[in-house]
Write a protein that holds these residues in place. Sequence first.
Motif, PDB file in Angstrom:
ATOM      1  N   GLU A 134      49.958  -3.082 -39.296  1.00  0.00           N
ATOM      2  CA  GLU A 134      49.741  -1.910 -38.165  1.00  0.00           C
ATOM      3  C   GLU A 134      50.772  -0.863 -38.345  1.00  0.00           C
ATOM      4  O   GLU A 134      51.758  -0.493 -37.405  1.00  0.00           O
ATOM      5  CB  GLU A 134      49.777  -2.471 -36.652  1.00  0.00           C
ATOM      6  N   PRO A 135      50.512  -0.082 -39.566  1.00  0.00           N
ATOM      7  CA  PRO A 135      51.586   0.891 -39.853  1.00  0.00           C
ATOM      8  C   PRO A 135      51.591   2.045 -38.879  1.00  0.00           C
ATOM      9  O   PRO A 135      50.501   2.815 -38.401  1.00  0.00           O
ATOM     10  CB  PRO A 135      51.039   1.355 -41.160  1.00  0.00           C
ATOM     11  N   ASN A 136      52.831   2.495 -38.467  1.00  0.00           N
ATOM     12  CA  ASN A 136      52.962   3.706 -37.626  1.00  0.00           C
ATOM     13  C   ASN A 136      52.465   4.985 -38.676  1.00  0.00           C
ATOM     14  O   ASN A 136      52.903   5.017 -39.945  1.00  0.00           O
ATOM     15  CB  ASN A 136      54.283   4.078 -37.419  1.00  0.00           C
ATOM     16  N   GLU A 137      51.899   5.942 -38.163  1.00  0.00           N
ATOM     17  CA  GLU A 137      51.329   7.098 -38.862  1.00  0.00           C
ATOM     18  C   GLU A 137      52.687   7.642 -39.715  1.00  0.00           C
ATOM     19  O   GLU A 137      52.229   8.324 -40.910  1.00  0.00           O
ATOM     20  CB  GLU A 137      50.926   8.085 -37.803  1.00  0.00           C
ATOM     21  N   ASN A 138      53.811   7.938 -39.168  1.00  0.00           N
ATOM     22  CA  ASN A 138      54.765   8.439 -40.110  1.00  0.00           C
ATOM     23  C   ASN A 138      55.782   7.256 -40.803  1.00  0.00           C
ATOM     24  O   ASN A 138      56.870   7.866 -41.250  1.00  0.00           O
ATOM     25  CB  ASN A 138      55.632   9.485 -39.146  1.00  0.00           C
ATOM     26  N   SER A 139      55.551   6.222 -40.978  1.00  0.00           N
ATOM     27  CA  SER A 139      56.544   5.060 -41.470  1.00  0.00           C
ATOM     28  C   SER A 139      55.486   4.663 -42.951  1.00  0.00           C
ATOM     29  O   SER A 139      54.397   4.680 -43.110  1.00  0.00           O
ATOM     30  CB  SER A 139      56.533   4.248 -40.830  1.00  0.00           C
ATOM     31  N   TYR A 140      56.344   4.568 -44.007  1.00  0.00           N
ATOM     32  CA  TYR A 140      56.000   4.213 -45.411  1.00  0.00           C
ATOM     33  C   TYR A 140      57.055   3.396 -45.885  1.00  0.00           C
ATOM     34  O   TYR A 140      58.206   3.372 -45.843  1.00  0.00           O
ATOM     35  CB  TYR A 140      55.794   5.558 -46.128  1.00  0.00           C
ATOM     36  N   TRP A 141      56.470   2.295 -46.639  1.00  0.00           N
ATOM     37  CA  TRP A 141      57.266   1.221 -47.108  1.00  0.00           C
ATOM     38  C   TRP A 141      57.104   1.051 -48.690  1.00  0.00           C
ATOM     39  O   TRP A 141      55.736   1.403 -49.202  1.00  0.00           O
ATOM     40  CB  TRP A 141      56.831  -0.175 -46.808  1.00  0.00           C
ATOM     41  N   ILE A 142      57.953   1.094 -49.515  1.00  0.00           N
ATOM     42  CA  ILE A 142      57.854   0.935 -50.969  1.00  0.00           C
ATOM     43  C   ILE A 142      58.974  -0.410 -51.264  1.00  0.00           C
ATOM     44  O   ILE A 142      60.212  -0.344 -51.138  1.00  0.00           O
ATOM     45  CB  ILE A 142      58.637   2.133 -51.687  1.00  0.00           C
ATOM     46  N   PHE A 143      58.110  -1.490 -51.833  1.00  0.00           N
ATOM     47  CA  PHE A 143      58.568  -2.579 -52.122  1.00  0.00           C
ATOM     48  C   PHE A 143      58.773  -2.731 -53.591  1.00  0.00           C
ATOM     49  O   PHE A 143      57.803  -2.146 -54.538  1.00  0.00           O
ATOM     50  CB  PHE A 143      57.924  -3.952 -51.724  1.00  0.00           C
ATOM     51  N   ILE A 144      59.809  -3.243 -54.238  1.00  0.00           N
ATOM     52  CA  ILE A 144      59.987  -3.215 -55.572  1.00  0.00           C
ATOM     53  C   ILE A 144      60.268  -4.756 -55.777  1.00  0.00           C
ATOM     54  O   ILE A 144      60.917  -5.468 -55.223  1.00  0.00           O
ATOM     55  CB  ILE A 144      61.271  -2.659 -56.211  1.00  0.00           C
ATOM     56  N   SER A 145      59.542  -5.368 -56.986  1.00  0.00           N
ATOM     57  CA  SER A 145      59.653  -6.682 -57.303  1.00  0.00           C
ATOM     58  C   SER A 145      59.592  -6.982 -58.799  1.00  0.00           C
ATOM     59  O   SER A 145      59.043  -6.432 -59.499  1.00  0.00           O
ATOM     60  CB  SER A 145      58.708  -7.463 -56.658  1.00  0.00           C
ATOM     61  N   ASP A 146      60.745  -7.939 -59.194  1.00  0.00           N
ATOM     62  CA  ASP A 146      60.347  -8.231 -60.510  1.00  0.00           C
ATOM     63  C   ASP A 146      59.761  -9.733 -60.805  1.00  0.00           C
ATOM     64  O   ASP A 146      59.411 -10.057 -61.846  1.00  0.00           O
ATOM     65  CB  ASP A 146      62.085  -8.571 -60.967  1.00  0.00           C
TER      66      ASP A 146
END
Length: 326
Positions: A134-146
Amino acid sequence: MIKEELKKSEPIIYQILSRTFKHNKVAHSYLLDGQANSLKKKTAILIAQSIIEDRNDLACEDCVRCQRIAEGKYFDVISVDGSDRPIVKEDIDKIFEEFHTTSLENSPKKVFIINLIENANTKVWNMILKSIEEPNENSYWIFISDNTSAIPNTIVSRCARLSFHHHDEADIEAYYRELGFDDIDAYLLTEINKEKLEMDLNDKAYLMAKDFVEKTIDSLNDPYKLEFIFIDEWYGTSKKSDNELIKRSQDYYLSIMIRILLDKAANKNLDDLWYRQLMEKIVKEDVGKLLEVFYEIKDLSLSKLERKLLFDRLAYKLVHMEGSKM
């Protein structure tokens, strides 16, 4: 600049991100996976810059704001690094606390970058999952994975996934030859699998993808056929249990089509009869338009758009492609 490095090393990812920001179709959560390399982290910075700059294009990278983000000095881009220690509940609590704090910057948007998300525990993953569901309109997530195999699928499936190449492609190609694949299959599998993932010679999803590539190129002069091919052969007799197989074959199909079109554009030649025959059927003048269509569909495949609608859209785009003989 990161854009130039990305364009040279990962042209497909560059095109996807470029189209994403130009058409304002930015996802609220991204997963950057593949071989461990610094370009994934740089790309996370570029995505954050582009979100904050918000100019319907990739970030300029030159302005004061972009430079501050690159230097880790922009207050509303918050990073957690799991490369030297486990990611714990307190790290995510701090992120949520930062989100509810009044912004010190002009932009209302906040970007959270988590490096090596696989180094978290179940409690952390559950906290993240609730936020990206349920993302907030102004929030963004960037995940980095090996190592995405160590991340719960509930998180992976909710992210727009950008998979980076293994940089030693010749090594991967040789690996698939050792497994018994023909040269052309080993070449194409290097595009599909960015790491040395074991695959059976009779992998149904891969064989299905190759078959659809051939039928697509055979139908370029009569693209109306494609709508029936997609519906009848991908969905006509499929069962619910086949959904994962179909999705995998579609992902392979899009990667192979883009690879072949890029090779055509570059006048690349391989000593394989099947490959050469496909190349001969593609009109060089159409390659740019075709790439634009397939990049758009590849981009949309990362979203939650229902797959049947996605390939209906592909067939429609090919039929109505500018300059189409139809």
